[in-house]
Design a protein around this motif. Structure first.
Motif, PDB file in Angstrom:
ATOM      1  N   PHE A 176       2.707 -37.885  16.475  1.00 14.42           N
ATOM      2  CA  PHE A 176       1.921 -36.746  16.007  1.00 14.42           C
ATOM      3  C   PHE A 176       0.534 -37.172  15.517  1.00 14.42           C
ATOM      4  O   PHE A 176      -0.296 -36.318  15.208  1.00 14.42           O
ATOM      5  CB  PHE A 176       2.671 -36.021  14.880  1.00 14.42           C
ATOM      6  CG  PHE A 176       3.043 -36.920  13.726  1.00 14.42           C
ATOM      7  CD1 PHE A 176       2.163 -37.142  12.690  1.00 14.42           C
ATOM      8  CD2 PHE A 176       4.277 -37.550  13.701  1.00 14.42           C
ATOM      9  CE1 PHE A 176       2.499 -37.973  11.641  1.00 14.42           C
ATOM     10  CE2 PHE A 176       4.625 -38.386  12.652  1.00 14.42           C
ATOM     11  CZ  PHE A 176       3.733 -38.598  11.612  1.00 14.42           C
ATOM     12  N   ILE A 177       0.279 -38.476  15.443  1.00 15.55           N
ATOM     13  CA  ILE A 177      -1.028 -38.961  15.004  1.00 15.55           C
ATOM     14  C   ILE A 177      -1.981 -39.072  16.193  1.00 15.55           C
ATOM     15  O   ILE A 177      -3.131 -38.640  16.131  1.00 15.55           O
ATOM     16  CB  ILE A 177      -0.890 -40.304  14.283  1.00 15.55           C
ATOM     17  CG1 ILE A 177       0.072 -40.171  13.095  1.00 15.55           C
ATOM     18  CG2 ILE A 177      -2.257 -40.808  13.804  1.00 15.55           C
ATOM     19  CD1 ILE A 177       0.407 -41.485  12.419  1.00 15.55           C
ATOM     20  N   GLN A 178      -1.517 -39.662  17.287  1.00 20.33           N
ATOM     21  CA  GLN A 178      -2.298 -39.800  18.519  1.00 20.33           C
ATOM     22  C   GLN A 178      -1.500 -39.197  19.672  1.00 20.33           C
ATOM     23  O   GLN A 178      -1.038 -39.911  20.558  1.00 20.33           O
ATOM     24  CB  GLN A 178      -2.606 -41.271  18.803  1.00 20.33           C
ATOM     25  CG  GLN A 178      -3.453 -41.956  17.751  1.00 20.33           C
ATOM     26  CD  GLN A 178      -4.873 -41.437  17.700  1.00 20.33           C
ATOM     27  OE1 GLN A 178      -5.390 -41.080  16.660  1.00 20.33           O
ATOM     28  NE2 GLN A 178      -5.517 -41.390  18.841  1.00 20.33           N
ATOM     29  N   PRO A 179      -1.308 -37.878  19.690  1.00 20.53           N
ATOM     30  CA  PRO A 179      -0.406 -37.274  20.676  1.00 20.53           C
ATOM     31  C   PRO A 179      -1.010 -37.222  22.073  1.00 20.53           C
ATOM     32  O   PRO A 179      -2.223 -37.222  22.254  1.00 20.53           O
ATOM     33  CB  PRO A 179      -0.184 -35.865  20.123  1.00 20.53           C
ATOM     34  CG  PRO A 179      -1.463 -35.561  19.399  1.00 20.53           C
ATOM     35  CD  PRO A 179      -1.918 -36.868  18.808  1.00 20.53           C
ATOM     36  N   ASP A 180      -0.126 -37.145  23.057  1.00 17.17           N
ATOM     37  CA  ASP A 180      -0.530 -36.940  24.446  1.00 17.17           C
ATOM     38  C   ASP A 180      -0.212 -35.532  24.931  1.00 17.17           C
ATOM     39  O   ASP A 180      -0.884 -35.009  25.817  1.00 17.17           O
ATOM     40  CB  ASP A 180       0.161 -37.954  25.367  1.00 17.17           C
ATOM     41  CG  ASP A 180      -0.407 -39.352  25.224  1.00 17.17           C
ATOM     42  OD1 ASP A 180      -1.630 -39.474  25.052  1.00 17.17           O
ATOM     43  OD2 ASP A 180       0.372 -40.323  25.260  1.00 17.17           O
ATOM     44  N   GLY A 213       2.300 -30.787  10.814  1.00 18.53           N
ATOM     45  CA  GLY A 213       1.152 -30.388  10.014  1.00 18.53           C
ATOM     46  C   GLY A 213       0.433 -31.483   9.273  1.00 18.53           C
ATOM     47  O   GLY A 213      -0.574 -31.235   8.614  1.00 18.53           O
ATOM     48  N   TYR A 214       0.943 -32.730   9.375  1.00 18.47           N
ATOM     49  CA  TYR A 214       0.325 -33.842   8.664  1.00 18.47           C
ATOM     50  C   TYR A 214      -0.015 -34.959   9.655  1.00 18.47           C
ATOM     51  O   TYR A 214       0.412 -34.955  10.801  1.00 18.47           O
ATOM     52  CB  TYR A 214       1.254 -34.376   7.573  1.00 18.47           C
ATOM     53  CG  TYR A 214       1.736 -33.311   6.610  1.00 18.47           C
ATOM     54  CD1 TYR A 214       0.945 -32.901   5.545  1.00 18.47           C
ATOM     55  CD2 TYR A 214       2.992 -32.716   6.773  1.00 18.47           C
ATOM     56  CE1 TYR A 214       1.381 -31.924   4.663  1.00 18.47           C
ATOM     57  CE2 TYR A 214       3.435 -31.743   5.888  1.00 18.47           C
ATOM     58  CZ  TYR A 214       2.629 -31.353   4.845  1.00 18.47           C
ATOM     59  OH  TYR A 214       3.063 -30.380   3.974  1.00 18.47           O
ATOM     60  N   LEU A 215      -0.759 -35.964   9.152  1.00 20.69           N
ATOM     61  CA  LEU A 215      -1.115 -37.122   9.971  1.00 20.69           C
ATOM     62  C   LEU A 215      -0.670 -38.421   9.322  1.00 20.69           C
ATOM     63  O   LEU A 215      -1.223 -39.476   9.587  1.00 20.69           O
ATOM     64  CB  LEU A 215      -2.635 -37.173  10.193  1.00 20.69           C
ATOM     65  CG  LEU A 215      -3.212 -36.144  11.164  1.00 20.69           C
ATOM     66  CD1 LEU A 215      -4.718 -36.291  11.258  1.00 20.69           C
ATOM     67  CD2 LEU A 215      -2.583 -36.289  12.542  1.00 20.69           C
ATOM     68  N   ASN A 216       0.352 -38.357   8.484  1.00 22.27           N
ATOM     69  CA  ASN A 216       0.817 -39.539   7.778  1.00 22.27           C
ATOM     70  C   ASN A 216       2.336 -39.579   7.824  1.00 22.27           C
ATOM     71  O   ASN A 216       2.999 -38.547   7.854  1.00 22.27           O
ATOM     72  CB  ASN A 216       0.336 -39.519   6.326  1.00 22.27           C
ATOM     73  CG  ASN A 216       0.573 -40.849   5.621  1.00 22.27           C
ATOM     74  OD1 ASN A 216       0.680 -41.887   6.261  1.00 22.27           O
ATOM     75  ND2 ASN A 216       0.654 -40.805   4.306  1.00 22.27           N
ATOM     76  N   GLU A 226      -1.486 -36.781   2.618  1.00 24.79           N
ATOM     77  CA  GLU A 226      -0.260 -36.032   2.353  1.00 24.79           C
ATOM     78  C   GLU A 226       0.734 -36.201   3.500  1.00 24.79           C
ATOM     79  O   GLU A 226       0.364 -36.311   4.669  1.00 24.79           O
ATOM     80  CB  GLU A 226      -0.609 -34.556   2.189  1.00 24.79           C
ATOM     81  CG  GLU A 226       0.525 -33.734   1.609  1.00 24.79           C
ATOM     82  CD  GLU A 226       0.111 -32.294   1.361  1.00 24.79           C
ATOM     83  OE1 GLU A 226       0.691 -31.651   0.476  1.00 24.79           O
ATOM     84  OE2 GLU A 226      -0.807 -31.814   2.063  1.00 24.79           O
ATOM     85  N   SER A 227       2.010 -36.262   3.172  1.00 20.52           N
ATOM     86  CA  SER A 227       3.066 -36.356   4.176  1.00 20.52           C
ATOM     87  C   SER A 227       4.302 -35.653   3.642  1.00 20.52           C
ATOM     88  O   SER A 227       4.392 -35.327   2.457  1.00 20.52           O
ATOM     89  CB  SER A 227       3.386 -37.816   4.511  1.00 20.52           C
ATOM     90  OG  SER A 227       3.899 -38.477   3.368  1.00 20.52           O
ATOM     91  N   PHE A 263       5.829 -42.792  17.147  1.00 19.20           N
ATOM     92  CA  PHE A 263       4.548 -43.069  16.508  1.00 19.20           C
ATOM     93  C   PHE A 263       4.492 -44.556  16.128  1.00 19.20           C
ATOM     94  O   PHE A 263       5.495 -45.271  16.171  1.00 19.20           O
ATOM     95  CB  PHE A 263       4.332 -42.187  15.283  1.00 19.20           C
ATOM     96  CG  PHE A 263       5.565 -42.025  14.427  1.00 19.20           C
ATOM     97  CD1 PHE A 263       5.934 -42.995  13.517  1.00 19.20           C
ATOM     98  CD2 PHE A 263       6.372 -40.902  14.568  1.00 19.20           C
ATOM     99  CE1 PHE A 263       7.064 -42.860  12.734  1.00 19.20           C
ATOM    100  CE2 PHE A 263       7.520 -40.748  13.798  1.00 19.20           C
ATOM    101  CZ  PHE A 263       7.867 -41.735  12.879  1.00 19.20           C
ATOM    102  N   SER A 264       3.317 -45.013  15.758  1.00 20.44           N
ATOM    103  CA  SER A 264       3.129 -46.421  15.424  1.00 20.44           C
ATOM    104  C   SER A 264       4.002 -46.812  14.237  1.00 20.44           C
ATOM    105  O   SER A 264       4.042 -46.101  13.221  1.00 20.44           O
ATOM    106  CB  SER A 264       1.652 -46.689  15.097  1.00 20.44           C
ATOM    107  OG  SER A 264       1.462 -48.022  14.706  1.00 20.44           O
TER     108      SER A 264
END
Length: 467
Positions: A176-180, A213-216, A226-227, A263-264
């Motif tokens: 969800f951080i670097q989605p394709d 809705g978050y990036l963490n 926020e996560s 995700f990573s």
């Protein structure tokens, strides 16, 4: 009320946009450079100094991340594109533009990845024979390890199978951080019924999207971001249940299995995520790219006994000399995913402009999904903390002034109570203004919908500060 600025009609010439008229025939290329790729050689192209390049395979056979190139077509790539062209037999490539080009004859890694695809095909043949679910592969790795490329390679090779052996694997994108597949802050899946288009990637696939809705992922690694781990794990389990139902109803998908891009991962903080994912999707292959230390840790982890009995943890080499993405490039990738879903793909619809909506606050139900800041000690004993952290609760207008330049998710449900159990994302909105006065309370939104299909909208921490 929707205002088109301007609207695309059937007479719009989609071949003319900010990049001019795109070439369709080889003779339209202007002074192209010829590049020969030898058998078992890879050519990497980094479009970093020029705004656009045009590529034509004049002779031979080649593939981009497992998808075959055609000699009957001109391929266009924009600035920021990183392409890897591999040829088993050799080919001639004509390129208009001056990208950065690197050739390598190290075929070891590509051969290993192709052999792994052949191993998966053996498992799929057994699945067809016994009418069971095919291999389910979870791909792990650090940032810049090549997870997305490896997944795309396996998916394209599987989709290229023909006849009775045709495969339709499910691709699950949990990054969800670097989605394709979708915009940042979401997890998604799609059924792979054909190889990707080298120009458009996954743009034309029908996707099932769930909001986060978050990036963490971990407060310990980034305390300022926020996560909501309970929400993330809940959505992962929900997506796993959706795919299980798909396997029950679709024979070809069942036999083809699933490929899951995680995700990573960041050392020990990510192990809880890994085992939640592996259990939700009943993974029987965990592939770790370029990290033998993680392979040893996963093989000896006590939680492994709760997973599938046939689970195999495999160490896979990552491609050599990968050009690592900078923080700026990663930000541009996220913004591109958002623009593709609101403005359209720049090569597919270069004249497209989103619709502008002036929406009364009373006509929509704006909700926040989950409450990560809730303190368990403040809740009554009989209240489930996970349910509180994964529920959607309505917002008041005074709480939404910060949403300018933020992304909203359009859900498929009609009430906030159904979001946690039935809600999925069917579209996206970009907030351009919040107006609160005695006469009106409105939100100014941009969307690719002429009219909003549903009224329940979810907020997110994702931003796009457009000019």
């Amino acid at each position: 009320m929707a205002e088109a600025i301007p609207r695309v009609s059937s007479q719009t010439d989609l071949t003319t946009g900010p990049y001019g008229k795109l070439p369709v025939l080889a003779r339209e290329l202007k002074n192209p450079d010829e590049h020969k790729i030898s058998p078992l050689e890879e050519m990497r192209i980094n479009v970093d100094k020029v705004p656009i390049i045009h590529l034509w395979m004049a002779q031979g056979q080649a593939e981009v991340f497992g998808a075959e190139l055609s000699t009957d077509r001109i391929y266009t790539f924009l600035k920021g594109s990183k392409i890897s062209i591999w040829s088993w037999t050799g080919c001639t490539i004509m390129i208009e533009g001056k990208p950065k080009i690197l050739k390598t004859k190290d075929s070891r890694v590509t051969t290993i990845h192709f052999n792994f695809h052949n191993c998966l095909e053996q498992h799929r043949e057994v699945a067809v024979k016994n009418d069971v679910v095919g291999p389910r592969i979870l791909v792990l790795g650090n940032a810049n390890s090549g997870r997305s490329v490896f997944c795309r390679l396996l998916l394209n090779y599987a989709a290229r199978m023909r006849g009775d052996d045709r495969r339709n694997p499910i691709f699950v994108d949990l990054d969800f951080i670097q989605p394709d597949l979708a915009v940042p802050g979401t997890i998604a899946c799609c059924q792979f019924d054909r190889p990707t288009d080298p120009m458009f990637d996954y743009y034309y696939y029908r996707k099932f999207v769930l909001p986060y809705g978050y990036l963490n992922t971990d407060p310990e690694t980034n305390p300022n971001s926020e996560s909501n781990l309970e929400l993330l794990h809940s959505q992962i389990r929900k997506l796993g249940a959706v795919i299980e139902k798909k396997f029950d109803n679709d024979r070809r998908a069942r036999h083809s299995g699933a490929i899951i891009n995680c995700f990573s991962v960041v050392k020990e903080y990510s192990y809880s995520h890994i085992f939640v994912i592996a259990k939700a999707f009943r993974v029987n292959f965990i592939v770790v790219l370029g990290n033998k230390w993680m392979v040893d840790e996963l093989q000896n982890h006590p939680s492994r006994q709760d997973l599938e009995p046939d689970l195999q943890v495999i160490s896979m080499p990552k491609a050599q000399d990968i050009v690592e993405s900078t923080q700026e490039e990663r930000r541009l990738h996220r913004e591109a995913r958002i623009r593709h879903n609101i403005y359209g793909h720049p090569l597919r619809s270069p004249k497209h402009r989103p619709f502008k909506h002036e929406v009364e606050f009373s006509d929509i139900l704006l909700c926040k999904l989950g409450n990560p800041a809730i303190n368990k000690a403040l809740l009554p004993e009989n209240v489930d903390l996970v349910r509180v952290k994964t529920a959607a609760y309505p917002l008041q207008l005074k709480e939404v002034n910060y949403l300018v330049d933020h992304i909203l998710y359009i859900t498929n449900v009609d009430t906030a109570e159904k979001v946690a159990s039935e809600g999925s994302v069917i579209g996206y909105l970009l907030v351009k203004g919040v107006t609160a006065s005695a006469q009106s309370k409105k939100l100014t939104l941009l969307s690719n919908f002429e009219t909003l299909p549903k009224k329940v909208l979810l907020t997110s921490a994702i931003q796009l500060k457009d000019s």
